[in-house]
Design a protein around this motif. Structure first.
Motif, PDB file in Angstrom:
ATOM      1  N   ARG A 178      20.455 -15.270  28.633  1.00 36.64           N
ATOM      2  CA  ARG A 178      20.804 -14.142  27.763  1.00 36.64           C
ATOM      3  C   ARG A 178      20.351 -12.817  28.374  1.00 36.64           C
ATOM      4  N   VAL A 179      19.104 -12.781  28.826  1.00 39.45           N
ATOM      5  CA  VAL A 179      18.544 -11.535  29.359  1.00 39.45           C
ATOM      6  C   VAL A 179      19.245 -11.136  30.648  1.00 39.45           C
ATOM      7  N   HIS A 180      19.511 -12.094  31.530  1.00 41.26           N
ATOM      8  CA  HIS A 180      20.171 -11.782  32.796  1.00 41.26           C
ATOM      9  C   HIS A 180      21.592 -11.291  32.581  1.00 41.26           C
ATOM     10  N   LEU A 181      22.285 -11.824  31.589  1.00 37.27           N
ATOM     11  CA  LEU A 181      23.632 -11.348  31.286  1.00 37.27           C
ATOM     12  C   LEU A 181      23.641  -9.876  30.895  1.00 37.27           C
ATOM     13  N   LEU A 182      22.538  -9.411  30.358  1.00 39.87           N
ATOM     14  CA  LEU A 182      22.427  -8.004  29.958  1.00 39.87           C
ATOM     15  C   LEU A 182      21.784  -7.151  31.049  1.00 39.87           C
ATOM     16  N   GLY A 183      21.578  -7.733  32.227  1.00 39.21           N
ATOM     17  CA  GLY A 183      21.002  -6.975  33.333  1.00 39.21           C
ATOM     18  C   GLY A 183      19.494  -6.837  33.272  1.00 39.21           C
ATOM     19  N   GLY A 184      18.839  -7.665  32.461  1.00 35.94           N
ATOM     20  CA  GLY A 184      17.392  -7.556  32.301  1.00 35.94           C
ATOM     21  C   GLY A 184      16.622  -8.601  33.074  1.00 35.94           C
ATOM     22  N   ARG A 185      15.303  -8.631  32.822  1.00 36.53           N
ATOM     23  CA  ARG A 185      14.403  -9.574  33.486  1.00 36.53           C
ATOM     24  C   ARG A 185      13.547 -10.260  32.435  1.00 36.53           C
ATOM     25  N   LEU A 186      13.248 -11.532  32.671  1.00 33.45           N
ATOM     26  CA  LEU A 186      12.375 -12.268  31.759  1.00 33.45           C
ATOM     27  C   LEU A 186      11.353 -13.038  32.574  1.00 33.45           C
ATOM     28  N   SER A 187      10.114 -12.940  32.171  1.00 35.90           N
ATOM     29  CA  SER A 187       9.040 -13.692  32.814  1.00 35.90           C
ATOM     30  C   SER A 187       8.272 -14.452  31.745  1.00 35.90           C
ATOM     31  N   ALA A 188       7.842 -15.656  32.088  1.00 31.19           N
ATOM     32  CA  ALA A 188       7.060 -16.478  31.160  1.00 31.19           C
ATOM     33  C   ALA A 188       6.084 -17.301  31.974  1.00 31.19           C
ATOM     34  N   GLY A 189       4.824 -17.272  31.569  1.00 27.68           N
ATOM     35  CA  GLY A 189       3.836 -18.038  32.303  1.00 27.68           C
ATOM     36  C   GLY A 189       2.437 -17.823  31.777  1.00 27.68           C
ATOM     37  N   PRO A 190       1.502 -18.562  32.334  1.00 28.62           N
ATOM     38  CA  PRO A 190       0.115 -18.467  31.861  1.00 28.62           C
ATOM     39  C   PRO A 190      -0.540 -17.155  32.289  1.00 28.62           C
ATOM     40  N   THR A 191      -1.480 -16.713  31.489  1.00 24.23           N
ATOM     41  CA  THR A 191      -2.333 -15.553  31.798  1.00 24.23           C
ATOM     42  C   THR A 191      -3.781 -15.986  31.730  1.00 24.23           C
ATOM     43  N   ALA A 192      -4.668 -15.035  31.968  1.00 25.49           N
ATOM     44  CA  ALA A 192      -6.102 -15.359  31.923  1.00 25.49           C
ATOM     45  C   ALA A 192      -6.526 -15.780  30.521  1.00 25.49           C
TER      46      ALA A 192
END
Length: 411
Positions: A381-395
């Protein structure tokens, strides 16, 4: 004569497939191989005519065109012309010129006066336009030269030979045009079917995302509330929990009904997006709804909503809502012991930033299965709108962050 089912081979005389001139269909100038039955018929003609002619020349009175060697050469060049016409129509003009050169000294070419225009009629269908032009020019020049300089009757029949030759080429040209138009129609039909297939596949993926969002979010809330209600001892708290379960169930049924209406009415992705966009018209309200759902299952929530939210395009708002709901659903399913969760929607000069972050806590209760399609669908969905999505662990735990341009258009 009809087009061969096999693709044409490279043909030097065919050139680079120029477009059909004027009103003629594209591909009209290309060579189109004769049907295999027509080729077989031409080969039979070569065999019968060659054997019979050789018998007459070697045993009988001859063909009446001169000495034996000359007549045998004439038969050989005639056979070569027919074979080239059957196999490589665009090069028919080469042996045809040689045949016409042998016929030019004859005061009476006999049946060749008819045979040559008939061969040209086949070439009118099969030969590439440059090769056909050379063959036709060679025949017309020969007719003029032979009628005015060699023929025993003089040029009186010239005005019948030339029109007859042109008339015999007309059926081949008509069949060539019809064949080229049929090929064009088939190509357009194949392109339309491919485009329809891509549209159906895209619609299927969109409906799959919708179904996943409905099942993942609403049913997760129901499961979490049912689990917490099972341990509640206060009747008031139990009634409140059952009320949340009922609200979530009705919301899931409403979303499923909307999805079924889209599927039954045959709406495309754009129509589905409009329906969804009407539901998710206010990012601030969406943020509050997700925060309330998290709070109801015992997750402490802090929200942040900054910037001119009115600048978020209608085509982007459903995706903002989906990011918030999918990330919050993952918090409920996979981090039930989290100590806090932060939801934010921030609009700056060029993008809208959506972020859901949670801290890790001690897990209690059962684990929920993970489909693996949620974040994949969000990225699409995000890429179709020209955006970026990140998901992952943090501290501290886990974070999902999406950045979508404010100029994004619906795809």
């Amino acid at each position: 004569m009809s087009a061969s089912p096999h693709p044409p081979h490279d043909d030097p005389a065919a050139g680079t497939r120029p477009p059909g001139p004027g009103l003629l269909p594209p591909g009209f100038a290309d060579r189109r191989p004769l049907h295999r039955w027509v080729q077989a018929g031409l080969f039979v003609l070569v065999g019968i005519n060659g054997l019979d002619g050789a018998r007459v020349v070697l045993r009988g009175p001859g063909l009446g065109f001169g000495d034996q060697d000359y007549e045998l050469l004439l038969l050989a060049v005639e056979a070569c012309t027919i074979v080239v016409l059957a196999l490589r129509p665009s090069w028919t003009w080469v042996p045809l010129v040689a045949l016409l050169a042998l016929l030019l000294p004859l005061e009476n070419p006999g049946s060749y006066v008819v045979l040559v225009p008939l061969l040209l009629a086949f070439a009118a269908y099969a030969a590439a336009l440059p090769g056909l032009g050379l063959a036709l020019a060679a025949v017309l020049v020969w007719q003029v030269a032979w009628s005015t300089g060699v023929s025993a009757v003089g040029p009186r029949f010239l005005w019948s030979y030339v029109p007859l030759t042109l008339v015999l080429t007309l059926p081949g040209l008509v069949l060539r045009s019809l064949s080229a138009q049929r090929e064009r129609d088939r190509a357009e039909l194949a392109a339309a079917e491919e485009s329809t297939g891509r549209a159906l596949e895209q619609q299927r993926l969109e409906l799959a995302r919708e179904l996943h969002d409905i099942i993942a979010h609403d049913l997760t809330v129901i499961a979490m509330q049912a689990r917490s209600g099972a341990y509640a001892e206060d009747p008031a708290a139990m009634r409140e929990t059952l009320g949340v379960v009922g609200d979530s169930s009705r919301a899931a049924l409403r979303d499923l009904r909307r999805l079924l209406q889209v599927m039954r009415s045959g709406q495309d992705e754009g129509a589905a997006g409009e329906v969804e966009g009407a539901v998710a018209a206010d990012p601030r309200s969406d943020l509050e709804d997700v925060a309330e759902a998290l709070a109801e299952v015992g997750v402490p929530v802090r929200t942040r909503c900054e910037g001119p939210l009115a600048r978020i395009p209608d085509s982007v708002r459903p995706t903002v809502r989906r990011v918030l709901r999918e990330a919050a659903t993952n918090v409920m399913k996979h981090a039930p012991g989290t100590t806090s969760c932060v939801l934010s929607v921030v609009v700056d000069g060029t993008d809208v930033h959506v972020e859901v972050g949670n801290t890790a806590g001690e897990r209690t209760g059962p684990r929920f299965p993970a489909s693996g399609f949620g974040l994949t669908g969000l990225r699409e969905r995000v890429h179709l709108l020209g955006g970026r999505l990140s998901a992952g662990p943090t501290a501290e735990g886990w974070r999902v962050r999406a950045s979508i341009p404010l100029t994004a258009a619906a795809v």
